[in-house]
Design a protein around this motif. Structure first.
Motif, PDB file in Angstrom:
ATOM      1  N   LEU A   1       0.825  -1.199   0.000  1.00 44.29           N
ATOM      2  CA  LEU A   1       0.000   0.000   0.000  1.00 44.29           C
ATOM      3  C   LEU A   1       0.865   1.257   0.000  1.00 44.29           C
ATOM      4  N   THR A   2       0.488   2.202  -0.825  1.00 46.81           N
ATOM      5  CA  THR A   2       1.188   3.486  -0.908  1.00 46.81           C
ATOM      6  C   THR A   2       0.166   4.608  -0.765  1.00 46.81           C
ATOM      7  N   ASP A   3       0.667   5.823  -0.606  1.00 45.87           N
ATOM      8  CA  ASP A   3      -0.223   6.975  -0.457  1.00 45.87           C
ATOM      9  C   ASP A   3      -0.920   7.286  -1.776  1.00 45.87           C
ATOM     10  N   PHE A   4      -2.135   7.809  -1.665  1.00 52.16           N
ATOM     11  CA  PHE A   4      -2.858   8.263  -2.849  1.00 52.16           C
ATOM     12  C   PHE A   4      -2.375   9.656  -3.240  1.00 52.16           C
ATOM     13  N   LYS A   5      -2.266   9.870  -4.539  1.00 51.83           N
ATOM     14  CA  LYS A   5      -1.909  11.178  -5.070  1.00 51.83           C
ATOM     15  C   LYS A   5      -2.996  11.590  -6.051  1.00 51.83           C
ATOM     16  N   GLY A   6      -3.669  12.679  -5.762  1.00 49.76           N
ATOM     17  CA  GLY A   6      -4.778  13.078  -6.625  1.00 49.76           C
ATOM     18  C   GLY A   6      -5.988  12.198  -6.374  1.00 49.76           C
ATOM     19  N   THR A   7      -6.700  11.869  -7.444  1.00 48.47           N
ATOM     20  CA  THR A   7      -7.933  11.089  -7.322  1.00 48.47           C
ATOM     21  C   THR A   7      -7.819   9.703  -7.970  1.00 48.47           C
ATOM     22  N   GLU A   8      -6.579   9.232  -8.171  1.00 50.16           N
ATOM     23  CA  GLU A   8      -6.410   7.924  -8.804  1.00 50.16           C
ATOM     24  C   GLU A   8      -6.746   6.805  -7.821  1.00 50.16           C
ATOM     25  N   ASP A   9      -7.123   5.653  -8.365  1.00 48.88           N
ATOM     26  CA  ASP A   9      -7.358   4.454  -7.556  1.00 48.88           C
ATOM     27  C   ASP A   9      -6.122   3.560  -7.622  1.00 48.88           C
ATOM     28  N   HIS A  10      -5.994   2.674  -6.661  1.00 48.28           N
ATOM     29  CA  HIS A  10      -4.928   1.683  -6.670  1.00 48.28           C
ATOM     30  C   HIS A  10      -5.512   0.309  -6.983  1.00 48.28           C
ATOM     31  N   SER A  11      -4.657  -0.589  -7.464  1.00 47.57           N
ATOM     32  CA  SER A  11      -5.104  -1.932  -7.791  1.00 47.57           C
ATOM     33  C   SER A  11      -4.031  -2.932  -7.404  1.00 47.57           C
ATOM     34  N   CYS A  12      -4.464  -4.079  -6.889  1.00 47.13           N
ATOM     35  CA  CYS A  12      -3.524  -5.112  -6.471  1.00 47.13           C
ATOM     36  C   CYS A  12      -4.210  -6.467  -6.567  1.00 47.13           C
ATOM     37  N   GLN A  13      -3.612  -7.385  -7.330  1.00 45.43           N
ATOM     38  CA  GLN A  13      -4.149  -8.733  -7.506  1.00 45.43           C
ATOM     39  C   GLN A  13      -5.638  -8.714  -7.857  1.00 45.43           C
ATOM     40  N   ASN A  14      -5.967  -7.884  -8.820  1.00 45.63           N
ATOM     41  CA  ASN A  14      -7.336  -7.766  -9.328  1.00 45.63           C
ATOM     42  C   ASN A  14      -8.333  -7.235  -8.305  1.00 45.63           C
ATOM     43  N   ILE A  15      -7.843  -6.631  -7.241  1.00 46.11           N
ATOM     44  CA  ILE A  15      -8.701  -5.958  -6.266  1.00 46.11           C
ATOM     45  C   ILE A  15      -8.442  -4.461  -6.369  1.00 46.11           C
ATOM     46  N   SER A  16      -9.477  -3.688  -6.600  1.00 41.55           N
ATOM     47  CA  SER A  16      -9.327  -2.233  -6.677  1.00 41.55           C
ATOM     48  C   SER A  16      -9.415  -1.649  -5.271  1.00 41.55           C
ATOM     49  N   PHE A  17      -8.431  -0.825  -4.936  1.00 44.41           N
ATOM     50  CA  PHE A  17      -8.437  -0.095  -3.666  1.00 44.41           C
ATOM     51  C   PHE A  17      -8.789   1.345  -4.019  1.00 44.41           C
ATOM     52  N   LEU A  18     -10.063   1.691  -3.783  1.00 46.10           N
ATOM     53  CA  LEU A  18     -10.597   2.938  -4.322  1.00 46.10           C
ATOM     54  C   LEU A  18     -10.223   4.149  -3.479  1.00 46.10           C
ATOM     55  N   ASN A  19      -9.934   5.219  -4.173  1.00 49.46           N
ATOM     56  CA  ASN A  19      -9.523   6.489  -3.581  1.00 49.46           C
ATOM     57  C   ASN A  19     -10.517   6.950  -2.514  1.00 49.46           C
ATOM     58  N   PRO A  20     -10.028   7.577  -1.436  1.00 45.53           N
ATOM     59  CA  PRO A  20     -10.942   8.100  -0.412  1.00 45.53           C
ATOM     60  C   PRO A  20     -12.012   9.042  -0.957  1.00 45.53           C
ATOM     61  N   GLN A  21     -11.712   9.690  -2.080  1.00 42.32           N
ATOM     62  CA  GLN A  21     -12.698  10.596  -2.669  1.00 42.32           C
ATOM     63  C   GLN A  21     -13.940   9.856  -3.168  1.00 42.32           C
ATOM     64  N   ARG A  22     -13.841   8.560  -3.396  1.00 44.75           N
ATOM     65  CA  ARG A  22     -14.972   7.806  -3.941  1.00 44.75           C
ATOM     66  C   ARG A  22     -16.135   7.722  -2.949  1.00 44.75           C
ATOM     67  N   PHE A  23     -15.805   7.623  -1.640  1.00 48.27           N
ATOM     68  CA  PHE A  23     -16.854   7.466  -0.637  1.00 48.27           C
ATOM     69  C   PHE A  23     -16.672   8.364   0.587  1.00 48.27           C
ATOM     70  N   TYR A  24     -15.466   8.861   0.790  1.00 54.57           N
ATOM     71  CA  TYR A  24     -15.174   9.640   1.992  1.00 54.57           C
ATOM     72  C   TYR A  24     -14.571  11.005   1.657  1.00 54.57           C
ATOM     73  N   PRO A  25     -15.208  11.777   0.768  1.00 52.11           N
ATOM     74  CA  PRO A  25     -14.660  13.099   0.445  1.00 52.11           C
ATOM     75  C   PRO A  25     -14.665  14.029   1.649  1.00 52.11           C
ATOM     76  N   ILE A  26     -15.594  13.800   2.576  1.00 53.16           N
ATOM     77  CA  ILE A  26     -15.568  14.497   3.867  1.00 53.16           C
ATOM     78  C   ILE A  26     -15.104  13.476   4.900  1.00 53.16           C
ATOM     79  N   PRO A  27     -13.884  13.619   5.433  1.00 56.43           N
ATOM     80  CA  PRO A  27     -13.343  12.614   6.356  1.00 56.43           C
ATOM     81  C   PRO A  27     -14.054  12.664   7.709  1.00 56.43           C
ATOM     82  N   TYR A  28     -13.877  11.597   8.503  1.00 52.03           N
ATOM     83  CA  TYR A  28     -14.657  11.486   9.736  1.00 52.03           C
ATOM     84  C   TYR A  28     -14.414  12.613  10.741  1.00 52.03           C
ATOM     85  N   PRO A  29     -13.211  13.216  10.846  1.00 56.20           N
ATOM     86  CA  PRO A  29     -13.097  14.318  11.800  1.00 56.20           C
ATOM     87  C   PRO A  29     -13.999  15.508  11.451  1.00 56.20           C
ATOM     88  N   ALA A  30     -14.369  15.627  10.171  1.00 57.46           N
ATOM     89  CA  ALA A  30     -15.207  16.743   9.728  1.00 57.46           C
ATOM     90  C   ALA A  30     -16.636  16.309   9.431  1.00 57.46           C
TER      91      ALA A  30
END
Length: 392
Positions: free
Chosen positions: A291-320
């Protein structure tokens, strides 16, 4: 075997294959027979010929009528082949029948409450509107096999949700769900009354078992869908290098979900909130991915599993999280999001959507769950009326 709860609805659907077979030889025979009669000549100087001609014309008309009727019938059979979904009463469908249709969107209610609050209703309604060709299933622990609810139920949310053609509400039967999974042994040994976080832990386990058995997408009941998720195998990043378990999707019998269930049992610690939830997903993902840090709005992928960018579901993070219940000068577009998690777990003061408040949450209700919003307004107006009556 999972069993169904009776929910009557005027509009519902189930999978039924149309009969797409037709006999081409029979059609050719009809066509040849009619052509033979039409083309047969009348002998010269035959005194019976005029009467025979009239009779043949009547026969031609009758045969043409049956011929055209046959063609129209065959066309109707062919056209029905393009539609796989035919009306059928929802009250007769079992959870397995609906889940086996595939691509279900699954919600869980692991408390005993029977009246879904507005945010739960909004989550289910928004999914039903965004995924109109997929079953939307709400499993509720408070329901039993003997519970009968209909459109006239005193629970307003049931009336609202059960009227939607692709929404199904079933009892949550954990022992049945955990059959043939590593979670059954754990479930038979655990004592719910002694568990500090049982509502959350039992939900964490149930979502894993359901997705492993049947596939589809799991969503928390505080997630508002705004556009379809294109991925089939995915986890949702809450932040860089950290996965949530509030939204995820996999095909049935996926190895990653099986491994998660085994680790759930092996590393079980019900005293630590999230140990069987987001921390489980994160530690299992780290075993197969770098796992690496996200840069921009790109998604990550590993072994045919997509690790979706926080912007996909959490554009407002839990502290806010409270910003959903504030008025914005300019509402965000959420152009990079598939759904929005409203962090109801953080909402200890029970902030709610208030009609006319112009908060971000109210705007989301209006746009993505208008029926829930309309019901909310009507209940607020009824409450104001009752208060005014009490004053008088």
């Amino acid at each position: 075997m999972l069993r169904t709860v009776l929910l009557s609805s005027p509009r519902s659907w189930a999978l039924r294959k149309a009969d797409c077979h037709h006999d081409g030889k029979q059609t050719n025979w009809k066509r040849g027979f009619v052509r033979t009669i039409i083309q047969r000549p009348c002998p010269r100087h035959d005194p019976k010929c005029p009467g025979r001609v009239r009779m043949l014309k009547k026969m031609q008309i009758c045969l043409c009528f049956f011929f055209v009727s046959g063609i129209l019938y065959e066309i109707s059979l062919l056209s029905s082949c393009f539609s796989s979904y035919m009306p059928m009463a929802k009250s007769f469908l079992t959870p397995e029948q609906v889940l086996n249709l595939g691509k279900s969107i699954i919600f869980l209610e692991t408390t005993e409450r029977l009246e879904p609050p507005p945010l739960v209703s909004c989550s289910v309604e928004s999914a039903a509107r965004i995924y109109q060709d997929r079953p939307i299933i709400l499993f509720m622990k408070g329901l039993t096999n003997d519970t009968a609810l209909d459109l006239n139920s005193s629970y307003a949310a049931f009336s609202l949700l059960s009227s939607m053609k692709n929404v199904f509400i079933f009892p949550l039967q954990m022992e049945t769900i955990f059959q043939e999974t590593p979670l059954l042994q754990w479930y038979n040994q655990v004592v719910p009354e002694q568990e500090k976080n049982w509502v959350h832990v039992s939900s964490d386990a149930s979502r894993l078992a359901l997705i492993w058995k049947y596939g589809g997408i799991y969503m928390d009941t505080d997630v508002i869908s705004i556009r379809p998720i294109p991925e089939k195998s995915f986890l949702a990043a809450q932040k860089s290098r950290f996965s949530s378990n509030g939204i995820f999707g996999f095909p049935a019998r996926h190895k990653f979900i099986w491994d998660c269930m085994e680790n759930f049992v092996l590393k079980y610690n019900g005293k630590i909130w999230g140990n069987q939830g987001p921390f489980l997903m994160t530690r299992m993902l780290k075993t197969i991915c770098n796992l690496t840090d996200f840069k921009g709005t790109e998604d990550h992928s590993c072994q045919n599993i997509s690790f979706l960018n926080p912007q996909r579901f959490y554009p407002i993070p839990y502290p806010a999280w409270g910003r959903y219940y504030e008025v914005w000068d300019k509402s965000p577009s959420f152009n990079h999001s598939y759904a929005l998690h409203l962090w109801n777990f953080m909402n200890h003061n029970r902030k709610a959507v208030v009609a006319g408040s112009n908060t971000l949450a109210e705007k989301l209700y209006k746009a993505y769950c208008p029926s829930t919003y309309e019901d909310l307004i009507q209940n607020a107006q009824l409450g104001d009326f009752m208060q005014s009556e009490d004053v008088v």
